[in-house]
Scaffold this active site. Structure first.
Site, PDB file in Angstrom:
ATOM      1  CD  GLU A 199     100.225  27.169 -72.063  1.00  0.00           C
ATOM      2  OE1 GLU A 199     101.195  26.664 -71.467  1.00  0.00           O
ATOM      3  OE2 GLU A 199      99.793  28.316 -71.832  1.00  0.00           O
ATOM      4  CE1 TYR A 249      90.636  24.619 -63.538  1.00  0.00           C
ATOM      5  CE2 TYR A 249      90.992  26.767 -62.537  1.00  0.00           C
ATOM      6  CZ  TYR A 249      90.363  25.542 -62.546  1.00  0.00           C
ATOM      7  OH  TYR A 249      89.458  25.235 -61.570  1.00  0.00           O
ATOM      8  N   GLY A 268      98.148  30.773 -60.093  1.00  0.00           N
ATOM      9  CA  GLY A 268      97.250  31.646 -60.853  1.00  0.00           C
ATOM     10  C   GLY A 268      97.556  33.096 -60.526  1.00  0.00           C
TER      11      GLY A 268
HETATM   12  P1  FAD Z   1     103.934  30.202 -57.206  1.00  0.00           P
HETATM   13  O1  FAD Z   1     104.840  29.054 -57.530  1.00  0.00           O
HETATM   14  O2  FAD Z   1     103.017  30.058 -56.093  1.00  0.00           O
HETATM   15  O3  FAD Z   1     104.780  31.504 -57.168  1.00  0.00           O
HETATM   16  C1  FAD Z   1     104.159  32.780 -57.069  1.00  0.00           C
HETATM   17  C2  FAD Z   1     105.069  33.729 -56.286  1.00  0.00           C
HETATM   18  O4  FAD Z   1     105.184  33.290 -54.942  1.00  0.00           O
HETATM   19  C3  FAD Z   1     106.493  33.797 -56.828  1.00  0.00           C
HETATM   20  O5  FAD Z   1     106.954  35.107 -56.708  1.00  0.00           O
HETATM   21  C4  FAD Z   1     107.269  32.856 -55.940  1.00  0.00           C
HETATM   22  O6  FAD Z   1     108.641  33.224 -55.808  1.00  0.00           O
HETATM   23  C5  FAD Z   1     106.540  33.019 -54.602  1.00  0.00           C
HETATM   24  N1  FAD Z   1     106.553  31.789 -53.813  1.00  0.00           N
HETATM   25  C6  FAD Z   1     106.315  30.532 -54.253  1.00  0.00           C
HETATM   26  N2  FAD Z   1     106.401  29.655 -53.243  1.00  0.00           N
HETATM   27  C7  FAD Z   1     106.687  30.385 -52.132  1.00  0.00           C
HETATM   28  C8  FAD Z   1     106.884  30.048 -50.771  1.00  0.00           C
HETATM   29  N3  FAD Z   1     106.794  28.778 -50.341  1.00  0.00           N
HETATM   30  N4  FAD Z   1     107.153  31.062 -49.881  1.00  0.00           N
HETATM   31  C9  FAD Z   1     107.240  32.348 -50.300  1.00  0.00           C
HETATM   32  N5  FAD Z   1     107.048  32.713 -51.585  1.00  0.00           N
HETATM   33  C10 FAD Z   1     106.782  31.740 -52.487  1.00  0.00           C
HETATM   34  N6  FAD Z   1      97.737  31.257 -65.013  1.00  0.00           N
HETATM   35  C11 FAD Z   1      96.432  30.896 -65.076  1.00  0.00           C
HETATM   36  O7  FAD Z   1      95.585  31.568 -64.450  1.00  0.00           O
HETATM   37  N7  FAD Z   1      96.020  29.805 -65.813  1.00  0.00           N
HETATM   38  C12 FAD Z   1      96.907  29.035 -66.500  1.00  0.00           C
HETATM   39  O8  FAD Z   1      96.518  28.059 -67.129  1.00  0.00           O
HETATM   40  C13 FAD Z   1      98.287  29.395 -66.476  1.00  0.00           C
HETATM   41  N8  FAD Z   1      99.223  28.656 -67.131  1.00  0.00           N
HETATM   42  C14 FAD Z   1     100.549  28.974 -67.018  1.00  0.00           C
HETATM   43  C15 FAD Z   1     101.510  28.149 -67.652  1.00  0.00           C
HETATM   44  C16 FAD Z   1     102.861  28.434 -67.531  1.00  0.00           C
HETATM   45  C17 FAD Z   1     103.863  27.525 -68.210  1.00  0.00           C
HETATM   46  C18 FAD Z   1     103.299  29.570 -66.768  1.00  0.00           C
HETATM   47  C19 FAD Z   1     104.765  29.880 -66.650  1.00  0.00           C
HETATM   48  C20 FAD Z   1     102.366  30.390 -66.150  1.00  0.00           C
HETATM   49  C21 FAD Z   1     100.980  30.097 -66.255  1.00  0.00           C
HETATM   50  N9  FAD Z   1     100.007  30.881 -65.621  1.00  0.00           N
HETATM   51  C22 FAD Z   1      98.668  30.536 -65.689  1.00  0.00           C
HETATM   52  C23 FAD Z   1     100.400  32.100 -64.897  1.00  0.00           C
HETATM   53  C24 FAD Z   1     100.678  31.833 -63.404  1.00  0.00           C
HETATM   54  O9  FAD Z   1      99.489  31.426 -62.768  1.00  0.00           O
HETATM   55  C25 FAD Z   1     101.217  33.121 -62.797  1.00  0.00           C
HETATM   56  O10 FAD Z   1     102.514  33.381 -63.275  1.00  0.00           O
HETATM   57  C26 FAD Z   1     101.181  33.230 -61.271  1.00  0.00           C
HETATM   58  O11 FAD Z   1     101.427  34.580 -60.925  1.00  0.00           O
HETATM   59  C27 FAD Z   1     102.188  32.378 -60.532  1.00  0.00           C
HETATM   60  O12 FAD Z   1     101.875  31.049 -60.595  1.00  0.00           O
HETATM   61  P2  FAD Z   1     102.903  29.945 -59.985  1.00  0.00           P
HETATM   62  O13 FAD Z   1     102.219  28.652 -60.041  1.00  0.00           O
HETATM   63  O14 FAD Z   1     104.220  30.048 -60.624  1.00  0.00           O
HETATM   64  O15 FAD Z   1     102.961  30.474 -58.476  1.00  0.00           O
END
Ligand code: FAD
Length: 289
Positions: free
Chosen positions: A17, A49, A109
């Site tokens: 990454e 991103y 994000g």
């Molecule tokens: P989600 O999957 O939406 O989860 C967020 C929260 O909501 C969690 O607590 C989850 O349990 C809860 N949730 C999910 N779905 C539901 C639902 N249907 N109902 C109720 N609750 C729900 N951030 C950046 O800004 N740019 C990047 O490029 C970036 N790259 C990353 C790469 C990796 C490998 C990882 C692990 C993280 C990265 N992040 C990045 C950080 C990430 O954006 C944050 O961790 C963010 O807070 C959560 O993103 P997510 O896509 O996991 O969110």
């Protein structure tokens, strides 16, 4: 090529990454580092991103396109929905596909307390469902993030895994984990995910420590636990930056060797744009893949 296809060989998939430069520097400020990383021949390189804005989107796209089209390595562009409306997600997706990018990491994000989030999507799974509802993106591979210690906003690991299942049901084909320093968390998470019916490949996110401030920043952001062995290492070498880098590389290589022995699907190395560190790790674990 869709990244999920890479796991079908049964061999662990090594990926890297990288992150785009700050707005004030151009993409060319990291091209040399990206080229050196590409020379190590990971299966793919993902590009993070930024927190919104055109420059962030353009940099992610341009670096991913360079990796794919100039270096000949599969690329994954990250995309977040916290600051993007539906229309903006389509614009970003079109700009990715026009640049030849075939894989995305779909993320919510992090919510910035000073920037009100856009409201079209609440979770990454909502954006994945939205993207999957457009047949023009059928050939795009979609990956999602997962959290071996649970996401910081989730009440429990179990609740987070139930939410993760929604992401998989929405169409995520592979998962990449948040960084962790204690493999026991990953093994426990992997077991629970399996019990919950999550059967797609899960790559383990590994970040070699390169400085004390980097670790402090990361731990504040993602809440990873620090095992005694790790704390001892940082405490011992924090005043000797070169020694800390070598100790961090050895620690990460040890974590990776253990994960590979335990049949991990893939290793996702958070390179911090540092080819020296990535090269050392590949030298140490390359034959184990
Ligand atoms: P989600 O999957 O939406 O989860 C967020 C929260 O909501 C969690 O607590 C989850 O349990 C809860 N949730 C999910 N779905 C539901 C639902 N249907 N109902 C109720 N609750 C729900 N951030 C950046 O800004 N740019 C990047 O490029 C970036 N790259 C990353 C790469 C990796 C490998 C990882 C692990 C993280 C990265 N992040 C990045 C950080 C990430 O954006 C944050 O961790 C963010 O807070 C959560 O993103 P997510 O896509 O996991 O969110």
């Amino acid at each position: 090529m869709k990244i999920s296809e890479m796991f079908k060989t049964g061999k662990p998939v090594l990926s890297f990454e990288v992150f785009p430069p700050k707005k004030t520097s151009g993409v060319e400020s990291i091209t040399a580092a990206v080229d050196e990383l590409a020379e190590l021949k990971p299966a793919y390189i993902s590009v993070t991103y930024g927190a919104g804005g055109n420059t962030a989107n353009t940099f992610t796209r341009d670096i991913a396109a360079h990796i794919k089209n100039d270096c000949g390595i599969e690329a994954m562009a990250h995309i977040t929905c916290v600051n993007n409306s539906k229309e903006e997600v389509l614009t970003v997706m079109d700009s990715f596909t026009e640049a030849g990018i075939e894989n995305i990491l779909a993320l919510r994000g992090d919510i910035n307390p000073n920037v009100p989030p856009k409201t079209d999507f609440s979770h990454a799974s909502d954006m994945i469902t939205f993207i999957r509802s457009h047949s023009k993106y059928d050939n795009i591979g979609i990956s999602g993030a997962c959290y071996p210690e649970g996401h910081t906003e989730a009440e429990s690991l179990t609740e987070d895994i139930i939410n993760l299942r929604e992401k998989v049901n929405a169409g995520a084909e592979e998962l990449i984990s948040q960084l962790f320093f204690d493999n026991a968390f990953f093994y426990d998470f992997r077991e629970k995910a399996k019990i919950a019916g999550i059967n797609i490949p899960i790559s383990a996110g590994i970040m070699p420590v390169t400085s004390k401030s980097q670790i402090e920043r990361m731990v504040t952001m993602c809440g990873a636990s620090l095992p005694q062995k790790f704390v001892r290492m940082v405490t011992k070498y924090e005043s000797r930056p070169d020694a800390l880098i070598d100790a961090g590389i050895a620690y990460a290589a040890d974590q990776i060797a253990d994960l590979l022995s335990s049949g991990v699907d893939g290793i996702h190395l958070y390179t911090m744009n540092n080819p020296y560190v990535a090269r050392k790790i590949v030298d140490m674990i390359g034959k184990l893949l």
